[in-house]
Design a protein around this motif. Structure first.
Motif, PDB file in Angstrom:
ATOM      1  N   LEU A 103      -0.562   0.258   7.871  1.00  0.00           N
ATOM      2  CA  LEU A 103      -1.015  -0.959   7.201  1.00  0.00           C
ATOM      3  C   LEU A 103      -2.528  -0.903   6.948  1.00  0.00           C
ATOM      4  O   LEU A 103      -3.005  -1.285   5.872  1.00  0.00           O
ATOM      5  N   GLU A 106      -3.274   1.290   3.969  1.00  0.00           N
ATOM      6  CA  GLU A 106      -2.968   0.617   2.705  1.00  0.00           C
ATOM      7  C   GLU A 106      -4.082  -0.364   2.318  1.00  0.00           C
ATOM      8  O   GLU A 106      -4.506  -0.427   1.157  1.00  0.00           O
ATOM      9  N   GLN A 107      -4.551  -1.113   3.304  1.00  0.00           N
ATOM     10  CA  GLN A 107      -5.627  -2.080   3.032  1.00  0.00           C
ATOM     11  C   GLN A 107      -6.940  -1.371   2.712  1.00  0.00           C
ATOM     12  O   GLN A 107      -7.695  -1.808   1.828  1.00  0.00           O
ATOM     13  N   ASN A 110      -6.848  -0.243  -0.830  1.00  0.00           N
ATOM     14  CA  ASN A 110      -7.036  -1.362  -1.752  1.00  0.00           C
ATOM     15  C   ASN A 110      -8.516  -1.706  -1.902  1.00  0.00           C
ATOM     16  O   ASN A 110      -9.009  -1.940  -3.010  1.00  0.00           O
ATOM     17  N   ILE A 111      -9.220  -1.729  -0.774  1.00  0.00           N
ATOM     18  CA  ILE A 111     -10.654  -2.025  -0.813  1.00  0.00           C
ATOM     19  C   ILE A 111     -11.412  -0.947  -1.574  1.00  0.00           C
ATOM     20  O   ILE A 111     -12.273  -1.231  -2.414  1.00  0.00           O
ATOM     21  N   GLU A 134     -11.255 -10.959   0.837  1.00  0.00           N
ATOM     22  CA  GLU A 134      -9.904 -11.161   1.359  1.00  0.00           C
ATOM     23  C   GLU A 134      -9.270  -9.848   1.818  1.00  0.00           C
ATOM     24  O   GLU A 134      -8.600  -9.792   2.852  1.00  0.00           O
ATOM     25  N   SER A 135      -9.509  -8.785   1.043  1.00  0.00           N
ATOM     26  CA  SER A 135      -8.964  -7.479   1.426  1.00  0.00           C
ATOM     27  C   SER A 135      -9.599  -6.981   2.719  1.00  0.00           C
ATOM     28  O   SER A 135      -8.908  -6.460   3.608  1.00  0.00           O
ATOM     29  N   TYR A 136     -10.914  -7.162   2.828  1.00  0.00           N
ATOM     30  CA  TYR A 136     -11.605  -6.702   4.037  1.00  0.00           C
ATOM     31  C   TYR A 136     -11.226  -7.547   5.240  1.00  0.00           C
ATOM     32  O   TYR A 136     -11.110  -7.042   6.356  1.00  0.00           O
ATOM     33  N   ASP A 138      -8.292  -8.939   5.714  1.00  0.00           N
ATOM     34  CA  ASP A 138      -6.970  -8.471   6.126  1.00  0.00           C
ATOM     35  C   ASP A 138      -7.071  -7.171   6.917  1.00  0.00           C
ATOM     36  O   ASP A 138      -6.362  -6.962   7.909  1.00  0.00           O
ATOM     37  N   LEU A 139      -7.973  -6.288   6.462  1.00  0.00           N
ATOM     38  CA  LEU A 139      -8.159  -5.014   7.164  1.00  0.00           C
ATOM     39  C   LEU A 139      -8.679  -5.243   8.587  1.00  0.00           C
ATOM     40  O   LEU A 139      -8.206  -4.634   9.542  1.00  0.00           O
ATOM     41  N   THR A 142      -6.033  -6.692  10.834  1.00  0.00           N
ATOM     42  CA  THR A 142      -5.114  -5.639  11.269  1.00  0.00           C
ATOM     43  C   THR A 142      -5.700  -4.869  12.440  1.00  0.00           C
ATOM     44  O   THR A 142      -4.994  -4.498  13.383  1.00  0.00           O
TER      45      THR A 142
END
Length: 254
Positions: A103, A106-107, A110-111, A134-136, A138-139, A142
Motif C-alpha cells: 500500500l 502504491e501511495q 501516486n505522489i 491528501e496523497s502524502y 495517506d502515505l 499507512t
C-alpha cells in the motif's frame, strides 16, 4: 549640414538679388542651427531610450533565467531527499508488514507521479497541491497508523491561488522529524487556509532521541518564496505549537 548648407548654396543668388540684410541672414542661420541641434538631440534621445530599453530587457531575461536555474536547483533537492526517506521506510515495511509495504508503494508512486507532472513548474494551482497533501497524508497514515493524526481543512473552490509545489508535504515532513509521538501521545497536524496563507500547525512533543534533520525543508521553502518575490514564511513557535504560514500567490488570470 542638412538645413544650413542648402540655404547658403541654393538660395545665395536670391538673397543677393533681394538685398537680404546680413543681420537677417545671421538670424535665419542661427535659427536653423538651433533647429538642427534640437533635431540631433531629439534623435539621440530616442536612440538612447531604445538602447536603454533593450539593455533592461536583456537584464530581465538574464534575471529570469537565473531565477529559473535557482528554482530548479532547489526543486532538485526535494525529490532525492524525499525518495531517500521513503525507500528507507519501504525497506523496513517489506520485512515486517508486506501488505502495508504494498500500500505504501502504491501511495508513493501516486505522489511521485504528481511530482513528475509538475517538475517544470515553479508554481501550481492550490487544488493540485491539495491533491499532494491528501496523497502524502495517506502515505504517512499507512506508515504511522494511529500514532499520527492529519486533518486537511481547505475548501476545494480556491481555483485562483498558486503555491510552490510540495510545500505542504515538506512542512508535514518537518513536523514529523522534529517531534516524538506514539499511540498514547499522537502527533496532530492541522492544515487549513487563513486568508492568503496555508497554515500547517502541529503540537510540540519532545523526541526521545535528538533530531538528525539537516534543516533542508524550511530553508528550501524560504528560498523558493524569496525567488518568487517578497513573500515570506511566517513562523510561530510557542510552548505548545509550531505553526508555519506559507503565502498563497494570486493567479494572473484572477
Amino acid at each position: 549640414m542638412i538645413i544650413i548648407i542648402p540655404v547658403d548654396i541654393y538660395y545665395a543668388d536670391w538673397i543677393k538679388e533681394n538685398d537680404f540684410p546680413v543681420e537677417r541672414k545671421r538670424l535665419v542661420i542661427s535659427v536653423q542651427m538651433i533647429v538642427a541641434v534640437g533635431y540631433y538631440y531629439f534623435v539621440e534621445q530616442i536612440k538612447s531610450k531604445k538602447a536603454l530599453a533593450e539593455a533592461e530587457l536583456n537584464a530581465q531575461k538574464l534575471q529570469k533565467e537565473n531565477t529559473k536555474a535557482q528554482l530548479q536547483t532547489l526543486k532538485n533537492q526535494i525529490n532525492p531527499h524525499f525518495l531517500f526517506n521513503s525507500f528507507n521506510i519501504l525497506n523496513s515495511l517489506i520485512e515486517l508488514e508486506p501488505k502495508r509495504a504494498q500500500l505504501f508503494l502504491e501511495q508513493l508512486s501516486n505522489i511521485y507521479r504528481v511530482f513528475l507532472e509538475n517538475i517544470n513548474e515553479s508554481l501550481i494551482p492550490l487544488q493540485k497541491e491539495i491533491e499532494v497533501m491528501e496523497s502524502y497524508r495517506d502515505l504517512l497514515q499507512t506508515r504511522f497508523h494511529n500514532h499520527l493524526k492529519i486533518e486537511i481543512k481547505i475548501k476545494e473552490n480556491n481555483t485562483n491561488w498558486l503555491i510552490p509545489p510540495g510545500v505542504s508535504q515538506m512542512l508535514m515532513e518537518n513536523a514529523i522529524k522534529h517531534n516524538g509521538f506514539n499511540k498514547s501521545n499522537p502527533l496532530s497536524i492541522e492544515i487549513y487556509q487563513e486568508g492568503d496563507y496555508i497554515v500547517v500547525k502541529n503540537n510540540k512533543q519532545e523526541r526521545t532521541e535528538p533530531s538528525t534533520s539537516t534543516g533542508i525543508g524550511l530553508r528550501n521553502i524560504k528560498a523558493r518564496y524569496e525567488l518568487q518575490g517578497n513573500e515570506k514564511l511566517l513562523i510561530e513557535n510557542t510552548d505548545q505549537y509550531f505553526i508555519v504560514k506559507a503565502p498563497l500567490l494570486k493567479s494572473q488570470a484572477s
